[in-house]
Design an enzyme around this catalytic site. Structure first.
Site, PDB file in Angstrom:
ATOM      1  N   SER B  46     -22.166 -15.956   3.622  1.00 32.64           N
ATOM      2  CA  SER B  46     -21.475 -14.952   2.824  1.00 32.64           C
ATOM      3  C   SER B  46     -20.670 -15.709   1.776  1.00 32.64           C
ATOM      4  O   SER B  46     -19.898 -16.618   2.108  1.00 32.64           O
ATOM      5  CB  SER B  46     -20.557 -14.129   3.724  1.00 32.64           C
ATOM      6  OG  SER B  46     -20.009 -13.059   2.985  1.00 32.64           O
ATOM      7  N   GLU B  47     -20.860 -15.349   0.498  1.00 33.36           N
ATOM      8  CA  GLU B  47     -20.364 -16.231  -0.562  1.00 33.36           C
ATOM      9  C   GLU B  47     -18.850 -16.280  -0.685  1.00 33.36           C
ATOM     10  O   GLU B  47     -18.316 -17.102  -1.429  1.00 33.36           O
ATOM     11  CB  GLU B  47     -21.011 -15.887  -1.906  1.00 33.36           C
ATOM     12  CG  GLU B  47     -20.631 -14.547  -2.487  1.00 33.36           C
ATOM     13  CD  GLU B  47     -21.655 -13.468  -2.180  1.00 33.36           C
ATOM     14  OE1 GLU B  47     -22.339 -13.568  -1.143  1.00 33.36           O
ATOM     15  OE2 GLU B  47     -21.766 -12.516  -2.984  1.00 33.36           O
ATOM     16  N   ASN B  48     -18.139 -15.417   0.053  1.00 35.28           N
ATOM     17  CA  ASN B  48     -16.684 -15.555   0.052  1.00 35.28           C
ATOM     18  C   ASN B  48     -16.205 -16.673   0.975  1.00 35.28           C
ATOM     19  O   ASN B  48     -15.000 -16.886   1.081  1.00 35.28           O
ATOM     20  CB  ASN B  48     -16.009 -14.227   0.421  1.00 35.28           C
ATOM     21  CG  ASN B  48     -16.460 -13.691   1.754  1.00 35.28           C
ATOM     22  OD1 ASN B  48     -17.643 -13.764   2.089  1.00 35.28           O
ATOM     23  ND2 ASN B  48     -15.543 -13.158   2.534  1.00 35.28           N
ATOM     24  N   GLY B  49     -17.151 -17.368   1.620  1.00 31.57           N
ATOM     25  CA  GLY B  49     -16.759 -18.579   2.341  1.00 31.57           C
ATOM     26  C   GLY B  49     -17.027 -18.604   3.824  1.00 31.57           C
ATOM     27  O   GLY B  49     -16.226 -19.142   4.589  1.00 31.57           O
ATOM     28  N   SER B  88     -18.384 -22.820  -1.234  1.00 25.59           N
ATOM     29  CA  SER B  88     -19.420 -21.821  -1.005  1.00 25.59           C
ATOM     30  C   SER B  88     -20.426 -21.790  -2.149  1.00 25.59           C
ATOM     31  O   SER B  88     -21.640 -21.751  -1.937  1.00 25.59           O
ATOM     32  CB  SER B  88     -18.764 -20.450  -0.843  1.00 25.59           C
ATOM     33  OG  SER B  88     -19.736 -19.477  -0.538  1.00 25.59           O
TER      34      SER B  88
END
Lengths: 231, 219, 231, 219
Positions: B46-49, B88
């Protein structure tokens, strides 16, 4: 050890002037500097440029500063959950600069790390590329993007110590570490402030050198935007 | 019969291979996670980390400090890791994520994608979409073949503002599975059960390449 | 969860071919992949290009691979503790490319993060700048430097799990995290290998996505170059 | 009487201000740490990835996994943090480190420094020196005023390969404390006890600026 502790958010943000450029940590409402935002609201500082991945919701986060028209410009990757935001944008009261999320993260990282510019593939061939230099490396086209800094960075961590070291929890980390490094003055609010020496030096996410002021925040609401549960 | 959203998600799940790291966009792509076979081990990014994202939490597990890129509360699985947004997108840009599955408003026959902005409507922003499409080795698009008014969304050229150029590799729609050819054109791989090649041709404005018999999608 | 465990260093490095480009973690002898180096020595792979901050000492670290003439080229920031190195360099048997330490670290970080090039002030006006593009940002001159990748990265961590997540201890961290991300195949050796789920996801230094193979090493010597104690 | 190494270190310690983050090079700069007054709180940065570096360890404290940039075993103090080499040089490049103290073979009157390479001798490498001198806001050089054969090391132009351009702000030698003027030239600030301005002039090949009475160094 250099002590950076201030009493509260009011003291921490005391010298943020009208027109300042701020970075505010957080992804949606997760990991936002709630106390510092509340103090800015109280202080009434106007004409702010806010660099933050999102713009909060109508009644929380940066949305609060939009309600009071304290924000002149937002620099974000996604701003979609906010009716007042939309109204101000359409009426021309608010400027918005949209930046791809990874480019935003990397520009902030570059700013803090003394890298004036770098190349990224994101946005090539799109309107984001307008006016930007492109360049080919190994047969692929990239855009040149510039490092970003701020007058003040407002970050939120889980734990911090009196030397300014920070540890984040979960995905509340997000943009906070890069912003901590990219602020000329970085103000950190933490849920728990401990004496220097209590945190394991191996497990620090943000070294204290990046933090100029730190305080223990209070009354964290930690509002959830999309409470989604399984059956 | 055209596939519904779940059908599209199930078909895309067949593209997932053991050992993959996958980024799932909002909407149908998120559903894909539910249909990956048990014996296939993958990790969701998930690209928020967050890497190693798990299912939604139970009421007791809900943690405001643990959300996905759609801002939904999530959990993590054993072997998960958490990191900054810069790390990320370093992961994404550096092609460490093997597969990106995302939605689109339009795809062109050379693989351009438009999925972030509709002129005249409030612009919400591109979020991480431009980074994802510019970087991913392998992009599968989940979308409806036509808009609500029946216009094709698989075009010669995108009419909406572009998110990324020449990046889409495969498309799964309610009508078909298509591959974007390196030289341009949508090569028809599979058709939805009961949907004819002619129907797909009629629904595809861009160049459709049909070679031999086209099997039905099996889900 | 994707399992990446191999039995030992021999299995981990089995497909490193003559002429491969390697990155090896460590600063001096601190945090070096001792087991993987020993396995390379045994395998006898030749013509290696080694990207590593230093070149070990005569009888340890990369110095061992120099003794057996397995190294064709070193890319380092400092190579000064090694007599055999000096002999091979002067005789022309060994190529050396010297890169400022911060530039080396950032080039590796860029390689792993998909940044093909960036600008840095280090080396402007020096022989390091020869043949490189310079450019001014805000009145200061910078050099353009390129991202670096390797066929294989050999890194050493303190703890790791079966999903490839790594935690380093003390200053043995150094170049290891960036190299882990910049290797097409990254081989991690750890002092203690634990099942996935035992390490706190918040405290991972290298996310498992960067690591293709992991094994628990043995017989760590951890030699000290300058044992300095106070009275 | 010319200062010895400890005298140079003691004089440089006077330049250290409360709250500074400092990077100390190998040699005399390392000694400076011993003479910083108790009431001055600073943190030492070691470019291999340590902030809050403490004194050398006792025999019992020695840890092979905790060294400084000179590869010596060290300790850390309360409030310390450990990070990667990329983060460490991000800190340096981003001007978060307030003061860099390092040795030099030559300094020119416009602040150029040469300290990494002697033609004809085995080249060991620049390590982190080029990054440090290109980035630091404030650089103090600790050096001998002359070489062993009596030649000045404070020159019009460096003769050795350059480490960085126009970066040195202050120099403390065995004979004097000097400031590098923005317009070029070494401005004499203090002289070693018993050393005359004429002796310093004779030992300085670059332009020496002497304004008024020059006090003696007090240590």
């Amino acid at each position: 050890m250099i002590n950076k502790v201030v009493q509260n958010a009011d003291e921490a943000i005391r010298d943020i002037q009208d027109g300042a450029v701020l970075m505010l940590g957080g992804f949606g409402l997760c990991g936002i500097p709630e106390n510092s935002i509340a103090a800015l609201l109280k202080k009434g500082t106007k004409g702010l440029t806010c660099i933050s991945n999102n713009a909060g919701v109508d009644d929380f986060g940066i949305g609060l500063l939009l309600q009071t028209r304290q924000v002149k410009k937002m620099i974000s990757s996604y701003v979609g959950e906010n009716a007042e935001f939309e109204r101000q944008l359409l009426s021309g009261e608010l400027e918005v600069e949209l930046i791809p999320q990874g480019t935003l993260a990397e520009r902030i990282r570059a700013g803090g790390a003394g890298i004036p510019a770098f190349f990224t593939p994101a946005g090539v061939g799109t309107e984001v590329a307008e006016g930007k230099e492109t360049r080919e490396f190994n047969g692929k086209v990239y855009l040149m993007e510039l490092g970003l800094r701020a007058d003040f960075s407002l970050v939120k961590a889980w734990k911090g110590d009196t030397a300014g070291n920070l540890i984040y929890k979960g995905t509340a980390r997000n943009f906070n570490p890069m912003m901590a490094a990219a602020g000329k003055i970085t103000i950190a609010e933490v849920e728990e402030l401990v004496p220097a020496g209590e945190l394991d030096p191996n497990m620090i996410h943000t070294p204290g050198i990046y933090v100029q002021r730190i305080f223990q925040g209070s009354n964290y609401e930690k509002r959830i935007e999309q409470r989604t549960v399984r059956g | 019969m055209a596939l519904d959203k779940i059908g599209i998600a199930k078909r895309i799940a067949q593209e997932v291979k053991d050992g993959m790291y996958i980024n799932l966009g909002i909407g149908i792509p998120t559903l894909v996670a539910n249909y990956i076979p048990e014996h296939i081990n993958v990790e969701l990014q998930s690209e928020n980390g967050l890497l190693g994202m798990g299912p939604f939490p139970t009421e007791e597990e809900v943690d405001a400090d643990l959300i996905n890129a759609g801002k939904q509360t999530v959990t993590y699985l054993p072997g998960a890791s958490i990191f900054s947004s810069a790390e990320s997108f370093g992961m994404i840009r550096g092609k460490h994520v093997n597969l990106t599955i995302l939605g689109a408003m339009e795809v062109s026959e050379n693989g351009d994608i438009a999925n972030w902005k509709i002129p005249g409507k409030m612009v919400k922003g591109m979020g991480g979409a431009m980074d994802l499409v510019a970087s991913a080795e392998n992009i599968i698009v989940a979308m409806q073949h036509r808009s609500r008014d029946g216009a094709s969304k698989l075009l010669k050229e995108c009419t909406l503002p572009i998110t990324g150029l020449r990046c889409v590799k495969k498309i799964v729609t309610d009508l078909a599975v298509l591959e974007v050819l390196p030289e341009g054109g949508f090569r028809l791989l599979e058709r939805a059960p009961g949907i004819s090649v002619e129907e797909i041709k009629a629904a595809t404005e861009g160049k459709l390449v049909v070679d031999g018999d086209i099997p039905e999608i099996q889900i």
